[in-house]
Motif scaffolding. Structure first.
Motif, short mmCIF file in Angstrom:
data_model
loop_
_atom_site.label_atom_id
_atom_site.label_comp_id
_atom_site.label_asym_id
_atom_site.label_seq_id
_atom_site.Cartn_x
_atom_site.Cartn_y
_atom_site.Cartn_z
N ARG A 201 0.89 -1.01 0.06
CA ARG A 201 -0.02 0.15 -0.22
C ARG A 201 0.86 1.29 0.00
NH1 ARG A 201 -5.04 1.24 -1.50
NH2 ARG A 201 -5.51 3.40 -0.66
N ALA A 202 2.08 1.18 0.83
CA ALA A 202 2.89 2.41 0.72
C ALA A 202 3.22 2.75 -0.65
CB ALA A 202 3.87 2.13 1.65
N ILE A 203 3.76 1.71 -1.24
CA ILE A 203 4.40 1.80 -2.70
C ILE A 203 3.26 2.27 -3.92
CG2 ILE A 203 5.07 0.54 -4.72
CD1 ILE A 203 6.47 -1.37 -2.80
N GLU A 204 2.12 1.77 -3.64
CA GLU A 204 0.84 2.34 -4.41
C GLU A 204 0.82 3.91 -3.94
OE1 GLU A 204 -2.77 0.25 -3.54
OE2 GLU A 204 -1.95 -1.47 -4.28
N TYR A 205 0.72 4.41 -2.84
CA TYR A 205 0.91 5.85 -2.35
C TYR A 205 1.66 6.52 -2.93
CZ TYR A 205 0.54 9.97 0.33
OH TYR A 205 0.43 11.49 0.77
N ALA A 210 3.75 10.32 -7.26
CA ALA A 210 4.97 10.91 -8.32
C ALA A 210 4.02 11.49 -9.67
CB ALA A 210 5.39 9.73 -8.98
N ALA A 211 2.60 11.47 -9.61
CA ALA A 211 1.88 11.94 -10.73
C ALA A 211 1.50 13.51 -10.35
CB ALA A 211 1.01 11.18 -11.01
N TRP A 216 4.46 15.86 0.37
CA TRP A 216 3.33 15.04 1.08
C TRP A 216 3.85 14.34 2.30
CZ3 TRP A 216 6.39 10.48 0.93
CH2 TRP A 216 7.46 10.23 0.31
N LEU A 217 2.91 13.83 3.13
CA LEU A 217 3.31 12.99 4.24
C LEU A 217 2.93 11.67 4.32
CD1 LEU A 217 4.12 12.98 7.37
CD2 LEU A 217 2.08 13.73 7.93
N GLU A 287 13.21 5.03 -7.52
CA GLU A 287 13.05 4.78 -9.01
C GLU A 287 12.02 5.83 -9.42
OE1 GLU A 287 13.03 -0.14 -8.82
OE2 GLU A 287 11.10 1.09 -8.45
N LEU A 288 11.31 6.30 -8.58
CA LEU A 288 10.21 7.43 -8.91
C LEU A 288 10.87 8.71 -8.78
CD1 LEU A 288 7.22 6.33 -7.03
CD2 LEU A 288 7.42 6.23 -9.42
#
Length: 476
Positions: A201-205, A210-211, A216-217, A287-288
């Motif tokens: 879920r953290a990676i999805e966030y 990135a878009a 963000w926090l 990576e982002l």
């Protein structure tokens, strides 16, 4: 290493040597924060992780290469403290930036009364950052009150995915047969090991952020290595199935605490899974292309419990001995922290609110001033003037105060003065040898305590005194 068991004081030469020798889980070239951009904040909190449960803090039974690498990239605090020796209280201090004893919810542990929780009207780290233009999310453990009156979305987070209570089965995501997994205010079902799901879920966030060109926090609050004792393996799945089928192992006890469960191999599996999932998140951050603009913090909500290594301290979770409060405390701040640096400056969970707000160009709400300090000068290598730090816990009538090398401790009717630098095991009681220092710290505690809420006499816990004693390991 010094004679007290801590690394010698930081030097630039030593730091660069440490950074060069470390094998990093995420290779980071020289990073510099983008000028004029507000930093992102990735705040990672483990649950019940002891001071020496990372190999960079001394663990010998297993290795934590990702978090060791994070320490090699940033600053490692040798005197990092949780705001409390228990979970919910520290989380109150963290999210409000104030001593938890100022709020009714901060006096409770375990948080069994569902009428109690974090007042949605109280300014918080996420609500204040949101006002400063941040997107905010909590992935993981909340443990600051239940619906319909309390919750992450009511206290400043734009998004929430995780559990509301103190701990869940790592496979069924339930407590006593009651599911506790949420996407916002909607209960959900997922298949998978809890630590992996939180990493996912953290990676999805991060992918979503990135878009957007918006700071963000992300509060990533893992449940590991909190009980139940279940690794991500066949043995862990079998233990989960056993608990689901048979329930409590002791009549009347909480099923997922299973007092007869766990071993060192299981604990190692839980911590190394935590380390691996943090590595997945940090790799995706790089990576982002967001790594250079993101402050990464790692710490724990209190000292370790059954299988933790708290060396060189005594005491465990629930105790105001150093082992119950001293925790891993690592900060990587591009453009501010020198790789491989260390500090002996004491720091507390509640220090992150004023630190983050200052960096975001904001400040605590004037009606709710922070009790913490802005750590940015410390992160840059400064050593500020000593300050008083205070703790309190109702069990065993515990009280503690620290300033400089010395700590006042009241526990179970006895009083002590320790030099916690020269005597980290807290063995030599100096209250008669140094009566003036003892009186100073005790007096400072008493004066501070007058401004805090009183511990309630009546409690409405759903736990019996025997269950509390068994769970926390207190003497009968």
């Amino acid at each position: 290493m010094s004679k007290t068991g801590f690394p010698d004081k930081f030097t630039r030469r030593g730091a660069m040597g440490a950074a060069g020798a470390a094998t990093l889980a995420v290779t980071v070239p020289g990073l510099a924060h983008t000028p004029g951009r507000k930093p992102n904040f990735l705040f990672i909190m483990a649950d019940d992780l002891g001071y020496a449960d990372l190999s960079c803090y001394g663990r010998r039974e297993y290795e934590t290469p990702v978090l060791d690498g994070l320490a090699a990239q940033g600053m490692k605090f040798n005197h990092g403290y949780a705001n409390s020796a228990v979970c919910s209280a520290t989380r109150v201090g963290l999210i409000t930036g104030r001593y938890q004893y100022r709020l009714r919810v901060g006096l409770e542990e375990p948080l069994g009364d569902r009428s109690l929780g974090l007042d949605p009207a109280h300014p918080t780290m996420p609500s204040l950052l949101r006002e400063a233009g941040y997107h905010t999310a909590l992935v993981g453990k909340w443990h600051l009150g239940w619906l319909p009156d309390f919750g992450p979305l009511k206290s400043g987070y734009d998004e929430f995915w995780g559990c509301r209570g103190g701990g869940v089965d790592y496979f069924t995501h339930s407590v006593g047969g009651n599911p506790d997994l949420w996407d916002g205010d909607v209960q959900v079902e997922e298949v998978g090991y809890m630590t992996d799901l939180l990493g996912d879920r953290a990676i999805e966030y991060l992918d979503q952020r990135a878009a957007e060109d918006k700071p963000w926090l992300l509060s990533l609050h893992f449940t590991a290595p909190h009980w139940p004792w279940q690794g991500n393996n066949e043995e862990g799945r079998a233990e989960s199935a056993r608990l689901a089928e048979h329930g409590p192992t002791i009549p009347g006890s909480l099923d997922i605490t299973h007092f007869d469960g766990g071993n060192m191999e299981t604990y190692a599996a839980m911590v190394t899974s935590l380390d691996m999932n943090i590595g997945r998140v940090l790799t995706r951050l790089a990576e982002l292309g967001m790594e250079q603009d993101t402050v990464v913090v790692f710490t724990s909500d209190n000292g370790g419990e059954r299988f933790s290594d708290n060396w060189p301290f005594t005491g465990i979770k629930t105790e105001l001995l150093e082992g119950g409060m001293r925790v891993p405390f690592i900060v990587k701040w591009p453009g501010l922290t020198l790789p491989g640096s260390e500090t002996d400056v004491p720091a507390l969970s509640m220090d992150f609110l004023p630190t983050f707000l200052s960096a975001a160009g904001s400040a605590p709400h004037p009606d709710y001033p922070s009790d913490g300090m802005d750590l940015r000068s410390v992160l840059a290598g400064a050593v500020p003037e000593d300050r008083y730090l205070f703790w309190r816990f109702w069990a065993k009538d515990q009280r503690a105060a620290r300033k400089g090398d010395y700590k006042y401790l009241h526990i179970a009717g006895e009083e002590y003065l320790f030099n916690v630098v020269a005597d980290p095991l807290e063995r030599a009681n100096l209250k008669f040898r140094l009566p003036e220092k003892f009186a100073e710290l005790k007096g400072a505690f008493d004066s501070w305590n007058e401004g805090m809420l009183n511990v309630p006499e009546a409690r409405s816990y759903r736990f019996t005194p025997r269950e509390l004693a068994d769970h926390f390991g207190w003497d009968s």
